[in-house]
Design a protein around this motif. Structure first.
Motif: not given
Length: 126
Positions: A82-83, A66-68, A113-116, A74-79
Motif C-alpha cells: 500500500t505504501r 494512518d492514511f496508508v 504526506y510529504a514523504l508519500l 480497506r484493500n486487504g493488502a500489506s502495508l
C-alpha cells in the motif's frame, strides 16, 4: 496518468495500476478539502477527478502513516504494498498538480504526506 503510474510503480498490467490509482485517489478524496481539492480535480484526467471527488471528506483527518494503514485495511493488502501504491500514485498526482498546488495540498494535509509525495517533511524549528 495511468501510464505514468504503471511505469513509475512497475505494475505488470494496466489493471493493477488502475486499482492502485482508484484506491489511492479515493483515499485522498476522503482527506482533501477546500480549494485544493477543487484545483486538484481540475488538473487531473476526468476519470481520476471523478474518483477523487466522489468521496465525502472524513471529519477526522488521517496522518500520512494512518492514511496508508487505512488504505491497506480497506484493500486487504500489506502495508508495504500500500505504501508503494500510494507513492506511485502521488508521484503522478504531483506531476499533474505542479509544484505550487502540491505544496498547497501538503500544507492542508496532516503530517506525513510529504514523504508519500516524494518530498522532504520539513517542520518549523521550535
Amino acid at each position: 496518468m495511468l501510464e505514468k503510474v504503471r511505469y513509475e510503480g512497475a505494475y505488470p498490467t494496466r489493471e493493477k495500476a488502475d486499482e492502485a490509482v482508484r484506491l489511492v485517489l479515493a483515499g485522498l478524496g476522503r482527506q482533501l478539502t477546500g480549494d485544493e481539492r477543487v484545483a486538484l480535480a481540475a488538473c487531473l484526467p476526468l476519470e481520476a477527478a471523478r474518483v477523487l471527488t466522489a468521496q465525502i471528506p472524513d471529519t477526522q483527518p488521517l496522518t500520512g502513516w494512518d492514511f496508508v494503514k487505512d488504505l491497506a485495511a480497506r484493500n486487504g493488502a500489506s502495508l508495504a504494498t500500500t505504501r508503494w501504491d500510494t507513492g506511485s500514485v502521488f508521484s503522478a498526482v504531483a506531476a499533474h498538480a505542479g509544484p505550487d498546488l502540491t505544496a498547497r495540498i501538503l500544507r492542508r494535509l496532516p503530517t506525513g504526506y510529504a514523504l508519500l509525495f516524494g518530498r522532504a517533511e520539513l517542520t518549523p524549528a521550535p
